[in-house]
Write a protein that holds these residues in place. Structure first.
Motif, short mmCIF file in Angstrom:
data_model
loop_
_atom_site.label_atom_id
_atom_site.label_comp_id
_atom_site.label_asym_id
_atom_site.label_seq_id
_atom_site.Cartn_x
_atom_site.Cartn_y
_atom_site.Cartn_z
N VAL A 199 0.72 -1.39 -0.08
CA VAL A 199 -0.20 0.21 0.38
C VAL A 199 0.36 1.67 -0.42
O VAL A 199 2.19 1.46 0.20
N ALA A 200 0.30 2.30 -1.02
CA ALA A 200 1.21 3.46 -0.54
C ALA A 200 1.13 4.44 1.04
O ALA A 200 0.23 3.62 1.86
N HIS A 201 2.15 4.56 1.24
CA HIS A 201 1.95 5.25 2.72
C HIS A 201 3.11 6.55 3.34
O HIS A 201 4.31 6.25 2.35
N SER A 202 2.90 7.11 3.80
CA SER A 202 4.00 7.69 4.28
C SER A 202 4.79 7.36 5.70
O SER A 202 5.32 5.80 5.88
N ASN A 203 5.75 7.48 6.05
CA ASN A 203 7.13 7.86 6.09
C ASN A 203 6.65 7.09 7.58
O ASN A 203 6.61 5.85 8.59
N ARG A 204 5.36 8.09 8.12
CA ARG A 204 4.45 8.03 9.86
C ARG A 204 4.22 6.80 9.18
O ARG A 204 3.24 5.63 10.74
N ALA A 205 3.12 6.55 8.53
CA ALA A 205 2.35 5.06 8.28
C ALA A 205 3.37 4.02 8.18
O ALA A 205 2.18 3.09 8.70
N LEU A 206 4.43 3.96 7.93
CA LEU A 206 4.89 2.66 7.71
C LEU A 206 5.33 2.56 9.16
O LEU A 206 5.33 1.04 9.29
N TRP A 207 5.82 3.00 9.89
CA TRP A 207 6.58 3.12 11.06
C TRP A 207 4.92 2.82 11.85
O TRP A 207 5.11 1.70 12.74
N THR A 208 4.13 3.35 12.70
CA THR A 208 2.93 3.04 12.68
C THR A 208 2.06 1.22 12.62
O THR A 208 2.11 0.95 13.67
N LEU A 209 2.05 1.51 11.37
CA LEU A 209 1.25 0.21 11.36
C LEU A 209 2.08 -0.92 11.24
O LEU A 209 1.93 -2.24 11.62
N VAL A 210 3.58 -1.03 11.05
CA VAL A 210 4.48 -2.02 11.56
C VAL A 210 5.05 -2.23 13.19
O VAL A 210 4.57 -3.22 13.12
N VAL A 211 5.06 -0.89 13.74
CA VAL A 211 5.63 -0.66 15.12
C VAL A 211 3.76 -1.45 15.65
O VAL A 211 4.03 -2.73 16.28
N LEU A 212 3.27 -1.06 15.66
CA LEU A 212 1.23 -1.49 16.34
C LEU A 212 1.45 -2.69 15.34
O LEU A 212 0.79 -4.18 15.94
N GLY A 213 1.50 -3.43 14.36
CA GLY A 213 0.66 -4.79 13.66
C GLY A 213 2.10 -5.55 14.56
O GLY A 213 1.61 -7.02 14.92
N VAL A 214 3.07 -5.50 14.93
CA VAL A 214 4.16 -6.59 15.29
C VAL A 214 3.32 -6.90 17.13
O VAL A 214 3.62 -7.99 17.48
N LEU A 215 3.44 -5.30 17.63
CA LEU A 215 2.92 -5.66 18.96
C LEU A 215 1.57 -6.48 19.28
O LEU A 215 1.12 -7.32 19.40
N VAL A 261 -4.12 10.72 14.20
CA VAL A 261 -3.04 10.25 15.56
C VAL A 261 -2.49 10.80 14.72
O VAL A 261 -1.34 11.78 14.76
N MET A 262 -2.02 9.90 13.40
CA MET A 262 -0.41 10.10 12.60
C MET A 262 -0.64 10.71 11.43
O MET A 262 0.40 11.12 10.87
N ASN A 263 -1.83 11.34 11.43
CA ASN A 263 -1.60 11.63 10.58
C ASN A 263 -1.43 11.25 9.08
O ASN A 263 -0.52 12.22 8.04
N PHE A 264 -1.99 10.08 8.44
CA PHE A 264 -1.36 9.94 7.23
C PHE A 264 -2.73 8.86 6.46
O PHE A 264 -3.38 8.32 6.07
N HIS A 265 -4.15 9.73 7.19
CA HIS A 265 -4.99 9.59 6.70
C HIS A 265 -5.48 10.03 5.48
O HIS A 265 -6.79 9.17 4.58
N ALA A 266 -5.00 10.67 4.31
CA ALA A 266 -4.70 11.03 3.51
C ALA A 266 -4.25 9.80 2.30
O ALA A 266 -4.62 10.19 1.20
N TYR A 267 -3.71 9.21 3.25
CA TYR A 267 -2.91 7.75 1.97
C TYR A 267 -3.95 6.55 2.52
O TYR A 267 -4.73 5.66 3.82
N ASN A 268 -5.00 6.53 1.33
CA ASN A 268 -6.59 5.62 1.52
C ASN A 268 -6.41 4.68 2.13
O ASN A 268 -6.91 3.81 2.86
#
Length: 116
Positions: free
Chosen positions: A26-42, A76-83
């Motif tokens: 999926v298309a993502h920003s740097n914030r989206a990348l780290w948020t999805l990875v960290v929360l996904g791993v947790l 919260v992490m401001n990546f809502h523009a990346y649908n």
């Protein structure tokens, strides 16, 4: 034996893995990348923790908190523009909360399952 609670725990691990690996497709920003990875791993680690120790009630509650954090993360992490990244976060977050609620002994007892 593969019981309903084991299936729910396996779904939790899969949800966490999907969230953590979703930046690959999926298309993502740097914030989206780290948020999805960290929360996904947790989330995946919480599911694995539930599989290892069925008596730990705190993991179910932690899983619910992680699901809520995943759900609100696009705003919260401001990546809502990346649908697509947002949809992954919303779907995984909502399903994680549903699984966490189903794992709670109070809810599981209402459906005739043994409280764990």
């Amino acid at each position: 034996m593969f019981t309903v609670s084991r299936a729910e725990q396996a779904v939790t691990v899969v949800l966490g893995a999907v969230a953590a690996l979703s930046p690959i497709w999926v298309a993502h920003s740097n914030r989206a990348l780290w948020t999805l990875v960290v929360l996904g791993v947790l989330i995946a680690l919480a599911g694995l923790s539930q599989m290892a120790d069925r008596a730990a009630a705190w993991t179910g509650r932690a899983l619910g908190v992680l699901g809520v954090l995943m759900f609100i993360s696009p705003w919260v992490m401001n990546f809502h523009a990346y649908n697509n990244a947002s949809w992954v976060a919303w779907i995984v977050g909502a399903l994680t909360v549903v699984v966490a609620l189903a794992e709670m002994p109070e809810v599981a007892g209402r459906f005739g399952a043994a409280a764990h």
